[in-house]
Scaffold this motif. Structure first.
Motif, short mmCIF file in Angstrom:
data_model
loop_
_atom_site.label_atom_id
_atom_site.label_comp_id
_atom_site.label_asym_id
_atom_site.label_seq_id
_atom_site.Cartn_x
_atom_site.Cartn_y
_atom_site.Cartn_z
N PHE B 190 0.85 -1.20 0.00
CA PHE B 190 0.00 0.00 0.00
C PHE B 190 0.88 1.24 0.00
CE2 PHE B 190 -1.98 -3.47 2.14
CZ PHE B 190 -3.27 -3.49 1.66
N ARG B 191 0.24 2.38 -0.19
CA ARG B 191 1.00 3.62 -0.02
C ARG B 191 0.07 4.71 0.51
NH1 ARG B 191 3.15 4.34 -5.70
NH2 ARG B 191 1.60 3.04 -6.68
N VAL B 192 0.66 5.70 1.15
CA VAL B 192 -0.15 6.79 1.71
C VAL B 192 0.07 8.08 0.93
CG1 VAL B 192 -0.32 5.86 4.05
CG2 VAL B 192 1.63 7.28 3.44
N CYS B 193 0.44 7.93 -0.35
CA CYS B 193 0.66 9.12 -1.15
C CYS B 193 -0.01 8.94 -2.52
CB CYS B 193 2.15 9.36 -1.34
SG CYS B 193 2.97 7.96 -2.08
N PHE B 194 -0.01 10.00 -3.30
CA PHE B 194 -0.58 9.91 -4.65
C PHE B 194 0.39 9.19 -5.58
CE2 PHE B 194 1.09 14.29 -3.98
CZ PHE B 194 2.23 14.17 -4.75
N ILE B 195 -0.03 8.93 -6.80
CA ILE B 195 0.86 8.27 -7.76
C ILE B 195 1.29 9.23 -8.85
CG2 ILE B 195 0.06 5.93 -7.31
CD1 ILE B 195 -1.69 6.16 -9.79
N ASP B 358 2.48 9.67 8.77
CA ASP B 358 1.18 9.17 8.35
C ASP B 358 1.19 7.67 8.08
OD1 ASP B 358 -0.08 11.51 8.63
OD2 ASP B 358 -0.26 11.99 6.49
N ALA B 359 2.27 7.19 7.47
CA ALA B 359 2.35 5.75 7.18
C ALA B 359 2.25 4.94 8.47
CB ALA B 359 3.65 5.43 6.46
N MET B 360 2.98 5.40 9.49
CA MET B 360 2.96 4.70 10.78
C MET B 360 1.57 4.78 11.40
SD MET B 360 5.00 3.07 12.85
CE MET B 360 4.34 2.23 14.27
N MET B 361 0.96 5.96 11.32
CA MET B 361 -0.36 6.14 11.93
C MET B 361 -1.43 5.33 11.21
SD MET B 361 -0.31 7.74 14.66
CE MET B 361 0.38 8.99 15.73
N VAL B 362 -1.34 5.28 9.88
CA VAL B 362 -2.30 4.47 9.12
C VAL B 362 -2.15 3.00 9.50
CG1 VAL B 362 -2.79 3.59 6.79
CG2 VAL B 362 -2.60 6.05 7.19
N LEU B 363 -0.90 2.58 9.65
CA LEU B 363 -0.65 1.19 10.03
C LEU B 363 -1.23 0.91 11.42
CD1 LEU B 363 0.75 -1.54 9.55
CD2 LEU B 363 2.78 -0.58 10.61
N PHE B 364 -1.00 1.84 12.34
CA PHE B 364 -1.49 1.66 13.70
C PHE B 364 -3.02 1.63 13.72
CE2 PHE B 364 -2.61 3.61 17.90
CZ PHE B 364 -2.26 2.51 18.67
N ASP B 365 -3.60 2.52 12.92
CA ASP B 365 -5.05 2.57 12.81
C ASP B 365 -5.59 1.23 12.30
OD1 ASP B 365 -7.63 4.07 12.58
OD2 ASP B 365 -7.34 3.59 10.46
N ALA B 366 -4.90 0.66 11.32
CA ALA B 366 -5.32 -0.63 10.78
C ALA B 366 -5.14 -1.74 11.81
CB ALA B 366 -4.52 -0.94 9.51
N LEU B 373 -3.26 -9.73 14.01
CA LEU B 373 -2.14 -9.06 13.35
C LEU B 373 -1.52 -9.91 12.25
CD1 LEU B 373 -0.38 -7.15 16.26
CD2 LEU B 373 -2.03 -6.33 14.59
N SER B 374 -2.27 -10.91 11.79
CA SER B 374 -1.74 -11.72 10.70
C SER B 374 -1.64 -10.85 9.46
CB SER B 374 -2.68 -12.88 10.42
OG SER B 374 -3.86 -12.40 9.84
N GLY B 375 -0.78 -11.24 8.57
CA GLY B 375 -0.56 -10.45 7.36
C GLY B 375 -1.83 -10.18 6.61
N LYS B 376 -2.67 -11.20 6.50
CA LYS B 376 -3.88 -11.07 5.70
C LYS B 376 -4.88 -10.11 6.34
CE LYS B 376 -6.98 -14.30 3.40
NZ LYS B 376 -7.45 -15.69 3.51
N ASP B 377 -5.10 -10.28 7.64
CA ASP B 377 -6.06 -9.42 8.33
C ASP B 377 -5.59 -7.97 8.31
OD1 ASP B 377 -7.70 -11.49 8.86
OD2 ASP B 377 -7.03 -11.78 10.94
N LEU B 378 -4.30 -7.80 8.55
CA LEU B 378 -3.75 -6.46 8.62
C LEU B 378 -3.86 -5.79 7.25
CD1 LEU B 378 -2.56 -4.72 10.76
CD2 LEU B 378 -0.29 -5.59 10.21
N ALA B 379 -3.55 -6.54 6.21
CA ALA B 379 -3.63 -5.98 4.87
C ALA B 379 -5.05 -5.56 4.55
CB ALA B 379 -3.12 -7.00 3.84
N GLN B 380 -5.99 -6.38 4.98
CA GLN B 380 -7.40 -6.07 4.74
C GLN B 380 -7.80 -4.78 5.46
OE1 GLN B 380 -9.90 -9.37 5.70
NE2 GLN B 380 -10.98 -9.16 3.76
N ALA B 381 -7.33 -4.66 6.70
CA ALA B 381 -7.66 -3.47 7.48
C ALA B 381 -7.05 -2.22 6.84
CB ALA B 381 -7.16 -3.64 8.91
N ILE B 382 -5.81 -2.35 6.34
CA ILE B 382 -5.18 -1.20 5.70
C ILE B 382 -5.98 -0.80 4.46
CG2 ILE B 382 -3.10 -0.31 4.57
CD1 ILE B 382 -1.50 -2.34 6.25
#
Lengths: 371, 429
Positions: B190-195, B358-366, B373-382
């Motif tokens: 994922f990313r927290v910026c535009f492309i 922001d990246a850290m905060m988005v991760l924490f929020d997820a 905290l499994s990879g799959k669940d976390l990715a889904q939350a992000i």
């Protein structure tokens, strides 16, 4: 004009490669890093006299001056001992083991005082060119000292080891210098701006090519240094000793030449020239990358190519090779279509060509004396 | 400690019925697994010694493995990895990002962490080298067992790290890589910026609408995916908007001399020069352009964002523009800027600091929202992040794993970037 300027810088660096190769038959890969060190020491020195525009290096000003003065003293003493004294004749006081450090210390004291006062005054007075000259001397002497230490600590213990070991050590030293330079209390990891000490005015034009003061200064300084070196190698006793060691270390030793001393001297000389190139490069291209940047490595490599093309081990060959490479690079980039995106290909293509056609280099056979 | 950790892991793994095996390869030789149940799937034994990151055993496709599952089991801390250019040519990128991440981390832990567990960030230096980036991420995942990875700034390096994360099924958030391919087709990245196409369109719009200019020249870095992508997208957007690209020149990252390219550009007499590279070259190009008598402004992308741009470029860079994620003098940045200044002796954060935060905060929020905290669940939350109030703007992750945010154009004034315009090309259509 850019080609001539950059070419003469390549030549200055190439001299260090070629001299060491001539004497020890090994390629000092750390030489390119001494060049980078020269550029950064100049930056630190400029910061120390209050010239810096960007943020300063973490190296405290007094340390820069102390180191510079110590090495300036050592360099002066070495020049006196090896170059001047033999020419002045027996009547001159011998710099024996006892007077040696004494001379050094006194020069250090005076050097520090003079440099500090003079440069401070000069900066205040607005003449950056003189300050530039002093920074140049300081960078050269510091790197000379570094070159001396490198040889003594890293290479001398391996004098009788297989050549491959020395080569690997050289790569190790190169990595060490690159990474030491990145430490926060050294120069840090940020790229920085070298203060402009030479005014960037266009002196005159040849056709439509502007000739800039900065380029003239670079070429002139490089030329003066190369002429000095040529004189040193071909006209002085130390130079004769260098050539003798290059011809055969064993025989030279039998003839009473102090081989260790000659090798140390060669390293110091090469490092001093590299430092000068570093300073001049900073004047020409003021955006200094941090010490481990790939661009620096490439520059060192190109200088090495210059040494090979000129005929490695041959001093005049290195000068010629440097100029050739510089001109080739800049002309090709300018006149070959899409040349700018192929910049490095020309240089390394030329290397392949020379190796295929004339493996000993352009001047490799024409001049038999090697250093 | 290792043995008990492995047992715990094996039990968990067997219970799940699936495993990747790669997870443990970095730290434990297979011999210590003697106590493992015999029912351990056979592929573990074969994967363990071999999996150095290069091979992709069947078990590592992302539908299966939950290597992250076992990670938080040990200790009272949740580990998050960060790979960054802490040294090297783009060192300020990594350092600013890391500063931002650690500022966020401190706030998270001061507020009690996640369910009483503290978070910890492990940072590895990739020296701006894509091989090192791959190694750093492999090490973070296989030997430190991080639950998620943050990084990189440079797109080339995010691509290298992203494929490793993808292979091991560990989510990764890039704070500021803008090349589209970084997240394209990736489940875990994922990313927290535009492309870049968006950024390029914004730059183009700024030139045509705000500056009312129609002739642009391009000088790009042919060795960077980021730079090439921006150049392509810009050319498309600019021509579509009625502008002309009068010169298109390339250089290689690390070059010091641009006089040949700039001479060609000067001959084409553009009204603005687009330099989609990084700040070191941006500064050097500005110096040499002014030397050659080019007076038109330069405009760069977010790769110019560094406190050193003003230091290197000096007077030459004055008045030039670059597009960015945020400007320090924007109203919504003030709180963050003062916090950052307090934490890092008065330094003004560049946008990368904000994006790291922001990246850290988005991760924490997820992490808070994820069922585990499994990879799959976390990715889904992000992926479900919506309207997250970040310091660099509101972040909503779209279906392509990109954040939808506006672009800010800043102008260099007295050596500092100053907010010039906010451009949102998507609003126009």
């Amino acid at each position: 004009m850019d080609g001539v300027a950059v070419g003469s810088l390549y030549a200055l660096i190439a001299l260090g490669y070629t001299m060491v190769y001539g004497i020890l038959q090994f390629i000092n890969f750390a030489h390119g890093d001494v060049f980078v060190l020269g550029a950064w020491v100049s930056f630190a020195a400029a910061g120390a006299v209050g010239l810096s525009v960007g943020d300063q290096t973490a190296v405290p000003a007094w340390l820069v001056w102390l180191l510079g003065a110590v090495s300036a003293g050592a360099l002066a003493a070495a020049l006196y001992e090896f170059v001047l004294r033999p020419r002045l004749g027996a009547g001159r006081p011998p710099a024996t083991r006892l007077t040696w450090p004494l001379a050094g210390v006194s020069v250090v004291g005076w050097g520090t005082l003079l440099l500090l006062v003079a440069t401070r005054g000069v900066v205040a007075g607005g003449s950056h060119t003189i300050a530039g000259g002093m920074i140049l001397v300081l960078a050269m002497s510091t790197c000379g000292l570094v070159g001396f230490c490198l040889e003594r600590l890293a290479y001398k213990p391996l004098r009788s080891a297989p050549r491959l070991n020395v080569l690997i050590t050289a790569i190790g030293v190169s990595l060490l210098l690159q990474n030491l330079g990145q430490l926060e209390w050294m120069f840090g990891t940020r790229p920085d701006r070298m203060p402009t000490l030479v005014p960037d005015t266009v002196l005159f034009r040849i056709g439509h090519v502007p000739v800039r003061l900065v380029d003239v200064m670079v070429v002139a300084t490089a030329l003066v240094l190369m002429v000095l070196l040529d004189w040193l190698v071909f006209r002085t006793k130390m130079g004769r000793a260098m050539r003798a060691v290059s011809f055969s270390p064993t025989n030279a030793a039998l003839m009473g030449v102090d081989v260790d001393k000659v090798i140390s001297f060669t390293f110091v000389l090469g490092s001093v020239l590299a430092a000068a190139a570093g300073f001049l490069y900073g004047q020409k291209y003021p955006g200094l990358n941090q010490t481990a940047a790939a661009g620096w490595v490439l520059l060192g490599l190109k200088a090495f190519v210059a040494a090979v093309i000129g005929g490695i081990g041959n001093i005049r060959g290195a000068m010629l090779g440097g100029l050739l490479i510089g001109l080739l690079e800049f002309f090709a980039v300018q006149y070959v279509p899409e040349g700018a995106s192929l910049r490095d290909i020309f240089v390394f293509g030329a290397l392949i060509l020379v190796l295929l056609v004339r493996p000993s280099g352009v001047l490799g056979k024409a001049v038999t004396e090697k250093v | 400690m290792p043995v008990s950790r492995i047992r715990a892991l094996f039990v968990a793994a067997v219970a799940m019925g699936v495993l990747t095996g790669c997870d443990q390869s970095g730290s434990t030789p297979p011999a210590t697994s003697g106590a493992a149940p015999a029912s351990t799937p056979a592929n573990l034994g074969t994967n363990t010694p071999a999996a150095t990151g290069g091979d992709t055993p069947a078990g590592t496709t992302l539908t299966s493995g939950e290597p992250g599952e076992a990670a938080p089991v040990h200790g009272d801390t949740i580990l998050v990895g960060h790979f960054a250019s802490m040294t090297g040519k783009e060192a300020t990128f990594g350092q600013s990002t890391d500063n931002g991440i650690r500022l966020a981390l401190k706030e998270i832990n001061d507020q009690g962490g996640l369910n009483g567990k503290k978070l910890e960030v492990i940072t590895y230096d990739d020296k701006g080298d894509s091989k090192e980036a791959g190694t750093a991420v492999t090490r973070l995942i296989t030997s430190d067992h991080v639950v998620a990875v943050l990084g990189e700034v440079a797109s080339s390096l995010s691509l290298a790290g992203g494929s490793v994360c993808e292979q091991y099924g560990v989510p990764m958030i890039s704070p500021s890589s803008t090349n589209p391919s970084v997240t394209r087709g990736k489940e875990m990245v994922f990313r927290v910026c535009f492309i870049d196409p968006f950024q390029a369109a914004a730059i183009s719009q700024f030139i045509t609408d705000n500056l009312k200019l129609t002739k642009a020249a391009i000088l790009y870095d042919q060795t960077q995916a980021y730079s090439k992508g921006l150049r392509d997208d810009f050319t498309k957007a600019f021509t579509a908007a009625g502008g002309t690209v009068v010169a298109d020149q390339a250089y290689s990252g690390g070059d010091a001399d641009f006089s040949a390219q700039l001479t060609t550009i000067k001959a084409a007499s553009p009204e603005i020069i687009f330099v989609p590279g990084y700040y070191t070259e941006g500064g050097n190009i500005a110096i040499q352009a002014r030397k050659l008598g080019i007076t038109v402004p330069l405009i760069g992308g977010d790769g110019w964002d560094s406190s050193q741009l003003g230091a290197i470029g000096g007077a030459a860079i004055e008045g030039s523009y670059y597009s960015n994620h945020s400007a320090p003098d924007q109203p919504n940045m003030t709180e963050f800027v003062s916090k950052y200044r307090a934490a890092y002796d008065g330094q003004t954060p560049d946008a990368l600091g904000g994006l790291g935060y922001d990246a850290m905060m988005v991760l924490f929020d997820a992490m808070k929202r994820a069922p585990s905290l499994s990879g799959k669940d976390l990715a889904q939350a992000i992926a479900q992040t919506k309207d997250f109030h970040g310091v660099t703007g509101n972040i909503t992750i779209d279906k392509d794993h990109n954040a939808q945010k506006g672009v800010v154009i800043v102008q260099m004034t007295n050596g500092k970037p100053v907010f010039a315009a906010a451009v949102d090309p998507s609003a126009k259509k």
